[in-house]
Design an enzyme around this catalytic site. Sequence first.
Site, mmCIF file in Angstrom:
data_model
loop_
_atom_site.group_PDB
_atom_site.id
_atom_site.type_symbol
_atom_site.label_atom_id
_atom_site.label_comp_id
_atom_site.label_asym_id
_atom_site.label_seq_id
_atom_site.Cartn_x
_atom_site.Cartn_y
_atom_site.Cartn_z
ATOM 1 N N ARG A 272 44.176 0.128 33.135
ATOM 2 C CA ARG A 272 43.147 1.179 33.213
ATOM 3 C C ARG A 272 42.644 1.393 34.630
ATOM 4 O O ARG A 272 42.257 2.503 34.988
ATOM 5 C CB ARG A 272 41.989 0.856 32.264
ATOM 6 C CG ARG A 272 42.420 1.069 30.832
ATOM 7 C CD ARG A 272 41.321 0.832 29.847
ATOM 8 N NE ARG A 272 41.726 1.401 28.574
ATOM 9 C CZ ARG A 272 41.209 1.054 27.415
ATOM 10 N NH1 ARG A 272 40.260 0.162 27.341
ATOM 11 N NH2 ARG A 272 41.627 1.632 26.308
ATOM 12 N N LYS B 121 45.354 2.576 6.259
ATOM 13 C CA LYS B 121 44.604 3.218 5.166
ATOM 14 C C LYS B 121 44.612 4.735 5.210
ATOM 15 O O LYS B 121 44.444 5.337 6.263
ATOM 16 C CB LYS B 121 43.146 2.755 5.232
ATOM 17 C CG LYS B 121 42.981 1.303 4.913
ATOM 18 C CD LYS B 121 41.497 0.991 4.743
ATOM 19 C CE LYS B 121 41.145 -0.326 5.381
ATOM 20 N NZ LYS B 121 40.011 -0.271 6.270
ATOM 21 N N GLY C 202 45.748 3.491 20.214
ATOM 22 C CA GLY C 202 45.551 2.404 19.255
ATOM 23 C C GLY C 202 46.844 1.693 18.911
ATOM 24 O O GLY C 202 47.645 1.384 19.791
ATOM 25 N N GLY D 197 40.442 6.223 19.185
ATOM 26 C CA GLY D 197 39.511 7.035 18.392
ATOM 27 C C GLY D 197 39.502 8.483 18.854
ATOM 28 O O GLY D 197 39.506 9.411 18.044
HETATM 29 P P1 AMP Z 1 45.940 1.636 11.632
HETATM 30 O O1 AMP Z 1 44.932 0.869 12.430
HETATM 31 O O2 AMP Z 1 45.386 2.356 10.469
HETATM 32 O O3 AMP Z 1 46.854 2.476 12.486
HETATM 33 O O4 AMP Z 1 46.856 0.530 10.954
HETATM 34 C C1 AMP Z 1 47.662 -0.330 11.668
HETATM 35 C C2 AMP Z 1 47.945 -1.525 10.810
HETATM 36 O O5 AMP Z 1 48.550 -1.119 9.600
HETATM 37 C C3 AMP Z 1 48.900 -2.514 11.451
HETATM 38 O O6 AMP Z 1 48.206 -3.684 11.754
HETATM 39 C C4 AMP Z 1 49.950 -2.747 10.382
HETATM 40 O O7 AMP Z 1 50.262 -4.112 10.194
HETATM 41 C C5 AMP Z 1 49.312 -2.196 9.121
HETATM 42 N N1 AMP Z 1 50.288 -1.743 8.122
HETATM 43 C C6 AMP Z 1 51.288 -0.889 8.311
HETATM 44 N N2 AMP Z 1 52.021 -0.756 7.183
HETATM 45 C C7 AMP Z 1 51.466 -1.558 6.260
HETATM 46 C C8 AMP Z 1 51.769 -1.861 4.909
HETATM 47 N N3 AMP Z 1 52.822 -1.326 4.285
HETATM 48 N N4 AMP Z 1 50.970 -2.730 4.253
HETATM 49 C C9 AMP Z 1 49.922 -3.282 4.893
HETATM 50 N N5 AMP Z 1 49.574 -3.040 6.168
HETATM 51 C C10 AMP Z 1 50.341 -2.188 6.852
#
Ligand code: AMP
Length: 407
Positions: A38, A207, A364, A387
């Site tokens: 950064r 999620k 992220g 974000g």
């Molecule tokens: P996000 O912060 O929403 O982008 O989510 C990223 C996280 O989602 C990572 O740490 C992954 O390990 C998790 N992830 C991706 N696919 C899956 C899955 N099929 N089941 C559980 N966690 C997952």
Amino acid sequence: MGLNKKSVDDINAKGKRVLVRCDFNVPLKNGEITDETRIVAALPTINKLVSDGGKVILCSHLGKVKNGPNEGESLAPVAKRLSEKLGREVKFIADYNVTGADTTAAVEAMNEGDVILLQNTRFRGKEETKNGEEFSKELADLADLYVCDAFGSSHRAHASVEGVTKFITAKGGENAVGYLMQKEIDFLGNAVENPVRPFVAILGGAKVADKLNVINNLLEKCDTLIIGGGMAFTFLKAKGYEIGNSLVDDEKLDYCKEMMEKAEKLGKKLLLPIDTTIADGFPNPIDAEIAVEVVDADKIPAGKEGLDIGSKTAELFADAVKSAKTVVWNGPMGVFENPVLAKGTIAVAKALAETEATTIIGGGDSAAAVNQLGFADKMSHISTGGGASLEFLEGKELPGVVAADDK
Ligand code: AMP
């Protein structure tokens, strides 16, 4: 949101005091900077203002600052490293109040081309604009011009990001964006508002609930929407499939149905996994050895958990990317932290690396995945703001972008 913003190339900094909001939120361990990315990224804007003969006053937040100011989150180490990188002195004003007598005196003593760094803006505790009018004005009092180069904070209406701009305007000054911020606006803005088609958006991660507005907005803007990662299982369940113990958000089943109907109505392609890599459960620790098998997406046995897309899906997604002209990607396709479950994410990263399309990686976890897997230099743009880039993809107005003057 108007995106034709005044940049550092459009202002005349000669002899002027320029307040620059940087993103110096660097990782620290025992007071040592462990990753200077950064700081290096901020150099072009700072160098430009220095060579124009500006008096450059830098500010930034660092860390979360939960229980009031503390020396562990002081920007002092940044001043030292920045000084080495710039090859000139960066005077650090250690005052926990950020503004005040010491800061004012230091600014008054500045010559053209001098650089100073203020203390962590969050130490002041009044960064939220609704409480931060006084702080916003004090920051503006220090300067004639304001430059925002902290895209990662631009989704927050904070004093050093947004509040300060109206006081600069009120006294006839100008508010511009720095080179880093300009690049974010150019890539993300063009992708979302004016994409070269076909435009393929790829979403993954844990999620559905975290990305409701992103899904909805991108569905309207793109030609093909690809959904992988943990969030795909809520869509698969909404289609009536058995998903075993896979990640699911039962409250969002209706939402997923609605999105699938919307895609159909708009004539958009919505691609979901057709096969999935399953295991007995989530790896613990996350990178533990794990036995897996690949099954069709509609044949996940009860008790099993889907943790990555399967090879047929990887091919399907890669094919969609091949013919694209613009690709935006946010969120891994599986639990990429585990080498056995990273294959889907690697396949998608590889497809993006090989396509001629403009490729944009949301910040992220997707940025982490691309960096960790070694594909960073193959992408057109990797956003620095997790974000902020998500809010951009949601179609939201970012306070820090809106606050910059239009050209
Ligand atoms: P996000 O912060 O929403 O982008 O989510 C990223 C996280 O989602 C990572 O740490 C992954 O390990 C998790 N992830 C991706 N696919 C899956 C899955 N099929 N089941 C559980 N966690 C997952």
